[in-house]
Design a protein around this motif. Structure first.
Motif: not given
Ligand SMILES: *Cc1c(COP(=O)(O)O)cnc(C)c1O
Ligand SMILES: [Zn+2]
Length: 386
Positions: A256-260
């Protein structure tokens, strides 16, 4: 035989040097770099076996580097997943319902179980609050003496919680980094385990269960986007590790894309991400209501940037005004978090994190495009500035 596999070691990827666990090394003696766990091969359990297991993070036994510490577990794990207020395409994972009120229990129980297995008499932790309270609680349960170093400005509620668990609390004037330095010095005393949520890789093998639970709760898949707060990266790196293990087990077909999310007044990782740098540069941090992610010098900064980049993700920032607004909005929807716990929701509700076409066209309510955690309970934090 207390370890489930051949005894692991701590490994410096830069020097390729191994440290036996009983040496209680917390960073590489040669390069001062961070250590990872080697000599342990996690295996995600056969999903059909999971249904009969207790709803705690110990249900993933085969994937964990330690056997369930039956005398010290507090039933941590398997927190609720709820629909975000006004956003059927987003779910919130209620990790503030952990035994000590934050997701740090996932990693803290690992560190204390490790300390128990190694027979250490004393642990040292440092924290802006929640990691320390989590480690202090499990240390109390294991009857291991625990020194916790916190910045002098830490919320009185968290300090009271630490004292109640019986930890020796050391309030250090100055920056969060001064606190870490004081703890590291104390940790170099013989027979002491530096139970650092940042340095000790066992912590990440606890926080990775966040994504294992999500995978189960979403019916055997992960969302398109994991929105995660980032300071020292214990949840980001744990989530990345857990997702890689699910991928290796063939249970998902891509990461999954991780957006921090960082607080704008203290955002060294967001700055490095935007500049395309491999390592965050030192910054001058300004105060923020999001105390839990105000980390000016993240020791695993290079690993965090690399992990987020490999998922095609991003690092965004939120202002204190956005955090305060999100904090108030969550409370009016029945979700009482500490200000830091509202950072991810602030980014989502301010429209900083878009659903890509491919994810929104799937738009079924049962398959949210994004999941964000509610990391820490509002009950122990100081009220927001507004
Ligand atoms: C620890 C913590 C974070 C951030 O975790 P890092 O490991 O520093 O990235 C976020 N929110 C809360 C409430 C926390 O306690
Ligand atoms: Zn090294």
């Amino acid at each position: 035989m207390r370890f489930p596999t051949a005894t692991p070691t701590l490994h410096c990827p830069a020097c390729d040097r191994h440290y036996p666990l009983p040496d209680l090394a917390w960073r590489c003696a040669t390069c001062q770099g961070v250590l990872d766990l080697a000599g342990f091969t996690p295996a995600f359990p056969d999903p059909t076996a999971l249904s009969g297991r207790a709803p705690t993070l110990w249900r993933y036994a085969e994937a964990l580097p330690l056997a369930e510490p039956t005398a010290i577990t507090l039933g941590e794990g398997m927190t609720p997943l709820v629909t975000a207020p006004g956003r059927p395409d987003v779910r919130l994972k209620v990790d503030y319902l952990m035994p000590t009120g934050s997701f740090k229990d996932r990693g803290a129980v690992m560190l204390v179980a490790l300390a128990q297995n190694l027979g250490v008499a004393r642990m040292v932790a440092d924290s802006s609050g929640n990691a320390g309270t989590a480690i202090a609680a499990y240390a109390a349960r294991a009857s291991i003496a625990c020194d916790v170093y916190v910045p002098a400005a830490t919320s009185p509620g968290k300090v009271a919680q630490l004292r109640a668990y019986g930890a020796a609390v050391h309030q250090i004037p100055g920056s969060r980094e001064d606190t870490a330095d004081a703890a590291a010095e104390a940790a170099d005393r013989p027979g002491t385990l530096y139970a650092s949520h940042v340095y000790n890789p066992y912590f990440f093998h606890g926080t990775k269960t966040y994504v294992f639970e999500l995978w189960e709760q979403l019916g055997g898949r992960l969302p398109h986007t994991l929105v995660l707060p980032v300071g020292n990266g214990t949840l980001v790196l744990g989530a990345h590790l857990g997702a890689r293990e699910l991928l290796a087990a063939g249970l998902i077909d891509h990461l999954p894309r991780i957006v921090a999310v960082q607080a704008a007044p203290c955002a060294p990782l967001a700055q490095a991400f935007r500049a395309g740098q491999p390592v965050p540069a030192p910054i001058v941090a300004e105060p923020t209501v999001a105390e839990g992610i105000a980390i000016a010098r993240p020791a695993r900064g290079a690993q965090i940037l690399e992990a987020i980049r490999t998922t095609g993700g991003a690092i965004t920032t939120v202002t204190d005004d956005q955090v305060n607004a999100a904090h108030a909005a969550l409370a009016r929807a029945g979700l009482y978090v500490e200000p830091t716990g509202a950072a991810c929701w602030a980014a989502l509700s301010a429209g900083l994190i878009d659903a890509p076409e491919s994810a929104s066209s799937r738009g079924l309510p049962e398959s949210p495009f994004a999941v964000a955690p509610l990391c820490g309970s509002g009950l122990k934090s100081k009220p927001p500035a507004s």
